[in-house]
Write an enzyme that holds these catalytic residues in place. Structure first.
Site, PDB file in Angstrom:
ATOM      1  CB  SER A 182      -0.954  -0.044   1.195  1.00  0.00           C
ATOM      2  OG  SER A 182      -1.965   0.906   1.059  1.00  0.00           O
ATOM      3  CG  ASP A 396      -6.398  -3.081  -3.425  1.00  0.00           C
ATOM      4  OD1 ASP A 396      -7.163  -2.332  -2.785  1.00  0.00           O
ATOM      5  OD2 ASP A 396      -5.164  -3.066  -3.281  1.00  0.00           O
ATOM      6  CG  HIS A 436      -5.517  -2.399   0.416  1.00  0.00           C
ATOM      7  ND1 HIS A 436      -4.923  -1.959  -0.739  1.00  0.00           N
ATOM      8  CD2 HIS A 436      -4.959  -1.684   1.429  1.00  0.00           C
ATOM      9  CE1 HIS A 436      -4.044  -1.009  -0.442  1.00  0.00           C
ATOM     10  NE2 HIS A 436      -4.045  -0.823   0.863  1.00  0.00           N
TER      11      HIS A 436
END
Ligand SMILES: *[C@@H]1O[C@H](CO)[C@@H](O)[C@H](O)[C@H]1NC(C)=O
Ligand SMILES: *[C@@H]1O[C@H](CO)[C@@H](O)[C@H](O)[C@H]1NC(C)=O
Ligand SMILES: *[C@@H]1O[C@H](CO)[C@@H](O)[C@H](O)[C@H]1NC(C)=O
Ligand SMILES: *[C@@H]1O[C@H](CO)[C@@H](O)[C@H](O)[C@H]1NC(C)=O
Ligand SMILES: *[C@@H]1O[C@H](CO)[C@@H](O)[C@H](O)[C@H]1NC(C)=O
Ligand SMILES: *[C@@H]1O[C@H](CO)[C@@H](O)[C@H](O)[C@H]1NC(C)=O
Ligand SMILES: *[C@@H]1O[C@H](CO)[C@@H](O)[C@H](O)[C@H]1NC(C)=O
Ligand SMILES: *[C@@H]1O[C@H](CO)[C@@H](O)[C@H](O)[C@H]1NC(C)=O
Ligand SMILES: *[C@@H]1O[C@H](CO)[C@@H](O)[C@H](O)[C@H]1NC(C)=O
Ligand SMILES: *[C@@H]1O[C@H](CO)[C@@H](O)[C@H](O)[C@H]1NC(C)=O
Ligand SMILES: *[C@@H]1O[C@H](CO)[C@@H](O)[C@H](O)[C@H]1NC(C)=O
Length: 527
Positions: A182, A396, A436
């Protein structure tokens, strides 16, 4: 026998004392570094962080990688900023160094990643990104803090961490690595782009690169959903699930398996007309009125600027239901709001519901400390022998995986290299059924460090950290990444639901096996 045992015990205890003493006697003498904590931590300790910002919960970390020497310090990064840096130095050192990353806008140290790296013998560091807590508020009128966030926190942590490691072990470091997802993925890419000497191998998951445009897109998606959850065209969380199910109905089996997992979202062009309420519909919780339909269709489109240039690609189909709490809940996305308020406009009353093209243009021109992280030329990194293993979950809901494919093309066109040459130093794996960075219905445990696997399971084929080490140190480039789906997502129980090999982009997975896709050998990576 008894004698031997007691000698071994003696040896073990004198070893432990030696390492504990070595730790306690460690004199850190590095410019701009002030040590706050220096402690020997026996294996299996539950370390607590009572002074850490509570939004960084959990405020504890269990160690499981053997004994470590823990050094926590303040490092001054400018006359108006500092980072809080932790280095955990294991007694059974492998000669390797590893830096971890952060998440969101947060200034929270990735303790679980540090402990995970220790379990492989890495000397590992993590920093707080220049501020404490998950909020973007510390950026307000503090450009130095923004600069720490853009690149300087990780880079400073690497410079200090490497010095510290070499001093502690009185030895040079053999290889240097990075692990993050991320914002952590963006940080890894940023180092590859701007500080090519920092790492030999980088594992960058779901990178938040093209950061400004990502922020624009997130805010725009909120506006597509609308800010009035009482309006007749507002799409409820339940309806997003209906939409998600319809997308799966249309696209799930394009890969040959009916398993609620889309292997290649590029093949999926959902049409939602099928969901429009018929005049005779009795259950309007299961269909879309015209206003809802318009919003849903828009949410599947990319974001273009007012001259028609792509700003950021579409949210890949399949991530819609999970995106509700971030983008579709009737409120502006918190990171877009915080970033514009505190890092861009220095105006705490700025209203994210007014976000428009003018803001996008302003931010493009500002690009604070080149945080965009979109340099397509990795030659300096590649020519040093650096390698990047990147992965992105295909469900995601926060950062669309389409953007990782877009960077792959950007790299290819900027460096004028075909995929076969790109793959000498940059390999992208699409992880089907992963949200994610972790989670989801797919075989998403790829050794990225979120779950405690039972001993003896991991190999370079199914563990991205082992894979990058094998690539750097043995020249064994990963052909695929095998993921594991654990029953109940509980790795510690050790019961596998299924395994699946995730293909090296641009290959895609197709199924010729029987049943619901659980036959690992039934899958083939094809171009
Ligand atoms: C570690 O300590 C924290 C805080 O005291 C506690 O909540 C947590 O359950 C502990 N974890 C383990 C594995 O003991
Ligand atoms: C962040 O928290 C650490 C303790 O966890 C503290 O030492 C440091 O001073 C804090 N930094 C700032 C900028 O408040
Ligand atoms: C550390 O403890 C964990 C269990 O908490 C154990 O699995 C591991 O083998 C230990 N490591 C060493 C090096 O003793
Ligand atoms: C760490 O730095 C911050 C900011 O300069 C300061 O407020 C804090 O007191 C320092 N902590 C220690 C333990 O020196
Ligand atoms: C910090 O340093 C910059 C130059 O790098 C200078 O412009 C600024 O005035 C300094 N701020 C303080 C508070 O000393
Ligand atoms: C570093 O690499 C050298 C050469 O491969 C090896 O002999 C040495 O043991 C390594 N260092 C550590 C601490 O593992
Ligand atoms: C609608 O938004 C308000 C204000 O944010 C919130 O309190 C309420 O729970 C929301 N209702 C639904 C159904 O989400
Ligand atoms: C209406 O549709 C929703 C969503 O599919 C479903 O959960 C619900 O059970 C349906 N209600 C009735 C009365 O059929
Ligand atoms: C749209 O993006 C292109 C490419 O970055 C740029 O040249 C153009 O000025 C942008 N248009 C607006 C209105 O910002
Ligand atoms: C801050 O934002 C608010 C709301 O958008 C706006 O009314 C105000 O003029 C802005 N303040 C400054 C100093 O730009
Ligand atoms: C998974 O969860 C179910 C339901 O809670 C339970 O019956 C089963 O034993 C669990 N299996 C494992 C391997 O954790």
């Amino acid at each position: 026998m008894a004698l031997l045992l007691s000698m071994l015990t003696l040896a073990a205890s004198s070893y432990a004392q030696t390492f504990a003493q070595q730790c306690q006697n460690f004199q850190v003498n590095i410019p701009n570094v002030k040590v706050n904590v220096l402690e020997f931590v026996p294996n299996g300790t539950n370390i607590t962080f009572p002074y850490t910002d509570p939004t960084c919960a959990p405020l504890y970390q269990l160690t499981y990688g053997g004994d470590v020497c823990r050094v926590a310090m303040n490092v001054t990064t400018s006359n108006a900023s500092n980072i809080f840096l932790e280095a955990w130095l294991p007694s059974q050192w492998s000669g390797r160094f590893l830096s971890t990353g952060n998440g969101g806008l947060a200034g929270c140290i990735g303790y679980s990643a540090i402990a995970y790296a220790n379990s492989y013998g890495f000397a590992a560091v993590g920093a707080n990104n220049g501020h404490n807590g998950t909020s973007g508020r510390p950026f307000l009128n503090s450009p130095e803090v923004v600069e720490d966030f853009a690149y300087r926190s990780v880079h400073t942590g690497v410079i200090v961490g490497k010095q510290l490691t070499q001093q502690f072990y009185a030895s040079s470091i053999n290889h240097s690595y990075y692990l993050g997802c991320s914002t952590g993925g963006r940080q890894g890419m940023k180092m590859a782009q701007d500080f090519p000497g920092d790492f030999d191998g980088i594992v960058a998951g779901a990178p938040a690169f093209d950061f400004n445009h990502l922020t624009d897109w997130s805010g725009w998606l909120s506006s597509v959903a609308g800010y009035d959850n009482t309006s007749s065209d507002f799409i409820t969380a339940g309806l997003w699930s209906v939409i998600n199910n319809e997308i799966l109905r249309q696209c799930d089996t394009l890969d040959g398996a009916k398993d609620n997992i889309i292997e290649d979202p590029d093949l999926c062009r959902p049409y939602l007309e099928s969901l429009i309420c018929s005049p005779s519909a009795t259950n309007t919780s299961a269909c879309l009125n015209q206003g809802q339909y318009n919003r849903a269709v828009k949410s599947l489109e990319p974001l273009y600027n007012s001259s028609g240039t792509l700003i950021y690609p579409r949210l890949q189909p399949g991530g819609q239901a999970a995106a509700y709490p971030f983008f579709f809940n009737g409120r502006p996305f918190i990171y877009t709001s915080d970033y514009y308020k505190y890092a861009v406009y220095n105006n705490a009353s700025w209203d994210a519901t007014t976000l428009s093209q003018a803001d996008f243009t302003y931010l493009d021109n500002l690009d604070p400390y080149k945080i965009s992280t979109w340099n397509g030329n990795l030659s300096p990194f590649a020519s040093r022998g650096g390698k990047i293993l990147t992965y992105h979950g295909l469900q995601d809901p926060l950062i669309t995986s389409d953007n990782s494919a877009r960077y792959y093309s950007h790299l290819s066109s900027t460096m004028s290299l075909p995929p076969n040459s790109i793959d000498d130093f940059y390999r992208y794996f699409r992880i089907s059924g992963m949200g994610h960075c972790s989670g989801g219905p797919g075989s998403w445990d790829i050794g990225q460090g979120y779950v405690g696997r039972p001993k003896g399971v991991s190999s370079p084929q199914n563990n991205v950290l082992e894979a990058i080490v094998a690539w750097i140190e043995k020249g064994e480039a990963p052909e695929y990444v095998e993921g594991i789906k654990w029953v109940n997502d509980t790795a510690s129980a050790g019961v596998v639901s299924f395994k699946r090999r995730h293909c090296r982009y641009p290959r895609r997975n197709v199924y010729t096996g029987t049943g619901d896709g659980k036959d690992e050998e039934g899958w083939k990576c094809v171009l």
